[in-house]
Write a protein that holds these residues in place. Structure first.
Motif, PDB file in Angstrom:
ATOM      1  N   HIS A  43     130.477  86.423  71.741  1.00 24.94           N
ATOM      2  CA  HIS A  43     130.755  87.568  72.535  1.00 24.94           C
ATOM      3  C   HIS A  43     129.784  87.551  73.586  1.00 24.94           C
ATOM      4  N   CYS A  44     129.294  86.466  74.137  1.00 23.37           N
ATOM      5  CA  CYS A  44     128.461  86.489  75.069  1.00 23.37           C
ATOM      6  C   CYS A  44     128.825  86.944  76.497  1.00 23.37           C
ATOM      7  N   PRO A  45     128.437  87.951  76.945  1.00 24.25           N
ATOM      8  CA  PRO A  45     128.851  88.595  78.385  1.00 24.25           C
ATOM      9  C   PRO A  45     128.245  87.685  79.452  1.00 24.25           C
ATOM     10  N   TYR A  46     127.236  86.838  79.100  1.00 19.38           N
ATOM     11  CA  TYR A  46     126.335  86.474  80.386  1.00 19.38           C
ATOM     12  C   TYR A  46     127.008  85.055  80.694  1.00 19.38           C
ATOM     13  N   GLY A  47     127.865  84.539  79.994  1.00 14.53           N
ATOM     14  CA  GLY A  47     128.636  83.092  80.330  1.00 14.53           C
ATOM     15  C   GLY A  47     127.844  82.117  79.894  1.00 14.53           C
ATOM     16  N   PHE A  48     127.034  81.994  79.005  1.00 15.20           N
ATOM     17  CA  PHE A  48     126.274  81.002  78.283  1.00 15.20           C
ATOM     18  C   PHE A  48     127.266  79.897  77.809  1.00 15.20           C
ATOM     19  N   ASP A  49     127.049  78.691  78.337  1.00 12.73           N
ATOM     20  CA  ASP A  49     127.902  77.546  77.803  1.00 12.73           C
ATOM     21  C   ASP A  49     127.267  76.362  76.930  1.00 12.73           C
TER      22      ASP A  49
END
Length: 58
Positions: A43-49
């Protein structure tokens, strides 16, 4: 990159238990923490791929 650790009080809605019994932190918790740990959180809201190792704008 090292981040200073701060104590974050766990509240209702910060995590749920998966069917396997693991804690899964929600977007609410990640935003409260204030940074991306770059672990590929569900559920990462920072957009880490995790595949590219980069943070993409959400």
């Amino acid at each position: 990159m090292l981040f200073p650790k701060k104590k974050i009080e766990i509240e209702d809605g910060d995590y749920y238990l998966t069917p396997e019994g693991y804690k899964c932190f929600t977007e609410q918790y990640h935003l409260k923490r204030g940074y991306c740990c770059q672990s590929g959180c569900r559920h990462c809201p920072y957009g880490f791929d995790k595949k590219t190792g980069k943070i993409i704008s959400p």
